[in-house]
Motif scaffolding. Sequence first.
Motif, mmCIF file in Angstrom:
data_model
loop_
_atom_site.group_PDB
_atom_site.id
_atom_site.type_symbol
_atom_site.label_atom_id
_atom_site.label_comp_id
_atom_site.label_asym_id
_atom_site.label_seq_id
_atom_site.Cartn_x
_atom_site.Cartn_y
_atom_site.Cartn_z
ATOM 1 N N ASP A 94 39.636 31.601 31.746
ATOM 2 C CA ASP A 94 38.770 31.917 30.314
ATOM 3 C C ASP A 94 40.401 32.629 29.573
ATOM 4 O O ASP A 94 40.887 33.159 30.501
ATOM 5 N N GLU A 95 39.308 33.198 28.378
ATOM 6 C CA GLU A 95 40.452 33.695 27.824
ATOM 7 C C GLU A 95 40.011 35.516 27.701
ATOM 8 O O GLU A 95 41.262 35.982 27.419
ATOM 9 N N ASP A 96 39.424 35.740 28.809
ATOM 10 C CA ASP A 96 39.778 37.398 29.594
ATOM 11 C C ASP A 96 40.285 37.385 30.875
ATOM 12 O O ASP A 96 40.568 38.330 30.665
ATOM 13 N N GLY A 97 40.586 36.203 30.947
ATOM 14 C CA GLY A 97 41.378 36.185 32.168
ATOM 15 C C GLY A 97 40.839 36.521 33.353
ATOM 16 O O GLY A 97 41.240 35.907 34.457
ATOM 17 N N ASP A 98 39.759 36.359 32.962
ATOM 18 C CA ASP A 98 38.735 36.331 34.311
ATOM 19 C C ASP A 98 38.816 34.626 34.824
ATOM 20 O O ASP A 98 39.167 33.057 34.362
ATOM 21 N N THR A 116 36.249 38.603 38.570
ATOM 22 C CA THR A 116 36.918 39.950 37.162
ATOM 23 C C THR A 116 37.097 40.586 37.368
ATOM 24 O O THR A 116 36.876 41.551 38.464
ATOM 25 N N THR A 118 40.160 44.365 37.498
ATOM 26 C CA THR A 118 40.863 44.685 36.133
ATOM 27 C C THR A 118 42.138 44.871 37.197
ATOM 28 O O THR A 118 42.029 44.413 38.545
ATOM 29 N N GLN A 145 27.239 43.517 35.592
ATOM 30 C CA GLN A 145 28.669 43.993 34.278
ATOM 31 C C GLN A 145 29.372 44.828 33.302
ATOM 32 O O GLN A 145 29.836 45.519 33.626
ATOM 33 N N LYS A 149 32.169 47.757 34.055
ATOM 34 C CA LYS A 149 33.324 48.321 32.885
ATOM 35 C C LYS A 149 32.922 49.185 32.439
ATOM 36 O O LYS A 149 34.244 49.626 32.565
#
Length: 151
Positions: A94-98, A116, A118, A145, A149
């Motif tokens: 997805d757009e968040d890189g997940d 997901t 880092t 989540q 984070k």
Amino acid sequence: MKRTILLAAVLALVLSAAAFAEGEQDFGIFKAYVPEGWTATKNDETVIFTKNDNTSSASITVANTDGTSLKDLADAFVAEFKKSFKDVTAPQVDEDGDYMFEMTNANDVKSVVLLTGTDKEYALIVLTGVDAGGEGLGQILGTMQESFKNK
């Protein structure tokens, strides 16, 4: 289209769960709310949440990436899951890189897998019985989540 609708439903549940931060349990690797009618057990880097009627579960593993990119981790998990699951889909980013993919066990029960993280840590989330898990899954994921984070 089906995958987008499923992801949107999961995300809506996650966003609706912010109010459950009070009463979270600390599993050491993250904190999460365990809804009424669910149990949680921790085994090393993995916490398994199971709805008491066994219609839904969430397995959440948090571990070091050891320098491996999320893409390479996603590909490795897909290859590993193909050994014991069927209909394992290719990971979609997805757009968040997940990353997200789906798979089906021998009993024809579908699971959604979310990856997901880092550069240092990843969270591998396997959701089974998403429809049956409903609000409970949203409560677990939303609080987990937020804890992940804020580490």
